[in-house]
Design a protein around this motif. Structure first.
Motif, short mmCIF file in Angstrom:
data_model
loop_
_atom_site.label_atom_id
_atom_site.label_comp_id
_atom_site.label_asym_id
_atom_site.label_seq_id
_atom_site.Cartn_x
_atom_site.Cartn_y
_atom_site.Cartn_z
N TYR A 1 107.63 -62.16 9.51
CA TYR A 1 106.84 -62.19 10.73
C TYR A 1 107.52 -61.23 11.71
O TYR A 1 108.73 -61.34 11.95
CB TYR A 1 106.77 -63.61 11.29
N TYR A 2 106.76 -60.34 12.31
CA TYR A 2 107.38 -59.18 12.95
C TYR A 2 106.52 -58.62 14.08
O TYR A 2 105.31 -58.89 14.17
CB TYR A 2 107.59 -58.08 11.90
N MET B 1 115.18 -63.31 11.62
CA MET B 1 115.28 -62.20 10.68
C MET B 1 115.90 -61.00 11.37
O MET B 1 115.54 -60.66 12.50
CB MET B 1 113.90 -61.84 10.12
N ASP B 2 116.82 -60.36 10.67
CA ASP B 2 117.44 -59.14 11.18
C ASP B 2 117.23 -57.97 10.23
O ASP B 2 117.75 -56.88 10.45
CB ASP B 2 118.93 -59.38 11.41
N ILE C 1 110.05 -54.73 14.36
CA ILE C 1 111.15 -55.62 14.74
C ILE C 1 110.94 -56.93 13.98
O ILE C 1 110.02 -57.70 14.32
CB ILE C 1 111.17 -55.91 16.25
N PRO C 2 111.72 -57.22 12.94
CA PRO C 2 111.58 -58.51 12.26
C PRO C 2 111.96 -59.63 13.22
O PRO C 2 112.98 -59.54 13.91
CB PRO C 2 112.53 -58.40 11.08
N LEU C 3 111.14 -60.67 13.28
CA LEU C 3 111.37 -61.76 14.21
C LEU C 3 111.89 -63.01 13.52
O LEU C 3 112.97 -63.50 13.83
CB LEU C 3 110.08 -62.08 14.96
N TYR C 4 111.12 -63.55 12.58
CA TYR C 4 111.49 -64.81 11.93
C TYR C 4 110.71 -64.97 10.64
O TYR C 4 109.71 -64.29 10.40
CB TYR C 4 111.20 -65.99 12.86
N THR C 5 111.19 -65.87 9.82
CA THR C 5 110.41 -66.36 8.69
C THR C 5 110.28 -67.87 8.88
O THR C 5 111.28 -68.58 9.00
CB THR C 5 111.03 -66.02 7.33
N PRO C 6 109.06 -68.38 8.98
CA PRO C 6 108.89 -69.82 9.21
C PRO C 6 109.09 -70.60 7.93
O PRO C 6 108.82 -70.10 6.83
CB PRO C 6 107.44 -69.92 9.69
N ASP C 7 109.56 -71.82 8.07
CA ASP C 7 109.53 -72.73 6.92
C ASP C 7 108.07 -73.03 6.58
O ASP C 7 107.20 -73.06 7.47
CB ASP C 7 110.24 -74.05 7.25
#
Length: 337
Positions: A61-62, A102-103, A299-305
């Motif tokens: 998610y980005y 996420m980086d 810009i990668p932000l997160y990966t949700p569960d």
């Protein structure tokens, strides 16, 4: 003996998550085959007829820039915006802890291919320090402000009137997001990020838009400034990086949504596709990540569960895997109770 032990699967489609969750609780559906948003979990956890499953996702998610046009052609602006975004806040407050920051553009669970020696923009900085760092990046690149976000005494104030290195006032731009009834996490992330950017004097507004219209603007028309989207069920082998970032994919309905062009990336990517030796290919794919995170078209932000729910008392045999219980093994093992 391996099944299937069920006669078939009936798919029901709902216009909103509210309607689908209500159908699950009433028993008109047996499984919620979609990621459940954190806001629903409190009630579902108390429901004695519902069982929840939580599994990791191979997802990205980005934030994406349109680097085909100014001002986002300027890599320093992209790096400064990446510095202003507090990913840990998004994970802890918006995702309520049900996800991972996420980086890299490769999901953190994909450990063999993941490169860890990457810039981690803004990590560990409080809001004031993120603004100071972004101000430093932009000031060194020739950006100016009518009212700088950091005054002469080093105090953080509300910035106004940011000007590009050529002296032009930066025009207000728009972050496109899915609507809250489609994905409240991305919609809320856009709203929060716009406030962080405004504090640094960057003129921006977040605009939720129906997912169909949003994808049309991004994939076909290339008529956008920035957006927040996500990819789910990414293959473990990250050859998809070529489709996302190679220059030749910058075309109508191509995979390169941002319009990113870098001959060095193209060369490394093509070499990785032609390389059989696993360790050499791993090295090349890690270098691809370094290039992307230096240039930050995304810009990668997160990966949700991935949180899914089923009705208790109907079926047994759900198989948990990466990307959840909605998989072939589950449908081969499920048995009516």
């Amino acid at each position: 003996m391996l099944g299937p032990y069920i006669d078939g699967i009936i798919f029901k489609f709902f216009g909103t998550s509210d309607a689908a969750i209500l159908a699950l609780r009433k028993g008109t559906v047996d499984m919620f085959w979609w990621g459940i948003q954190p806001g629903y979990l409190h009630d579902l956890e108390k429901d004695p007829d519902i069982r929840l499953f939580s599994n990791e996702r191979s997802a990205l998610y980005y934030w994406g820039f349109n680097v085909r046009k100014p001002p986002f052609r300027d890599v320093t602006l992209r790096q400064a915006i990446a510095t202003l975004i507090d990913k840990d806040f998004i994970v802890t407050r918006i995702l309520q802890g049900h996800g991972t920051r996420m980086d890299s553009v490769i999901p953190p669970g994909n450990k063999f291919w993941l490169c860890t020696d990457l810039p981690r923009y803004g990590e560990g900085l409080i809001k004031e320090d993120r603004i100071k760092k972004a101000h430093e990046i932009l000031k060194n690149a020739g950006f100016t402000w009518d009212v700088p976000p950091v005054n002469e005494t080093g105090e953080v104030v509300k910035g106004k009137g940011i000007r590009l290195p050529n002296g032009e006032l930066m025009k207000k731009f728009t972050i496109l997001t899915p609507p809250a009834n489609y994905d409240p996490l991305r919609a809320m992330s856009g709203m929060i990020i716009q406030e962080w950017l405004k504090e640094a004097g960057i003129p921006v507004s977040a605009k939720p838009m129906s997912i169909g219209a949003l994808l049309q603007k991004i994939n076909s028309q290339h008529n956008f400034d920035a957006f927040i989207l996500g990819f789910g069920r990414l293959d473990i082998d990250p050859d998809w990086l070529r489709r996302f970032f190679c220059s030749r994919e910058d075309r109508r309905r191509g995979g390169n949504k941002s319009g990113y062009h870098n001959p060095d990336f193209d060369r490394i990517a093509d070499e990785s596709a032609a390389t059989i030796n696993r360790e050499k290919r791993r090295s090349l794919i890690r270098e691809m990540q370094r290039v992307i995170m230096r240039d930050v078209p995304y810009i990668p932000l997160y990966t949700p569960d991935l949180i899914e729910a089923v009705r208790k008392g109907k079926f047994s045999g759900w198989v948990e895997t990466l990307e959840g219980i909605g998989n072939l093994w589950s449908f081969c093992e499920l048995k009516p109770k």
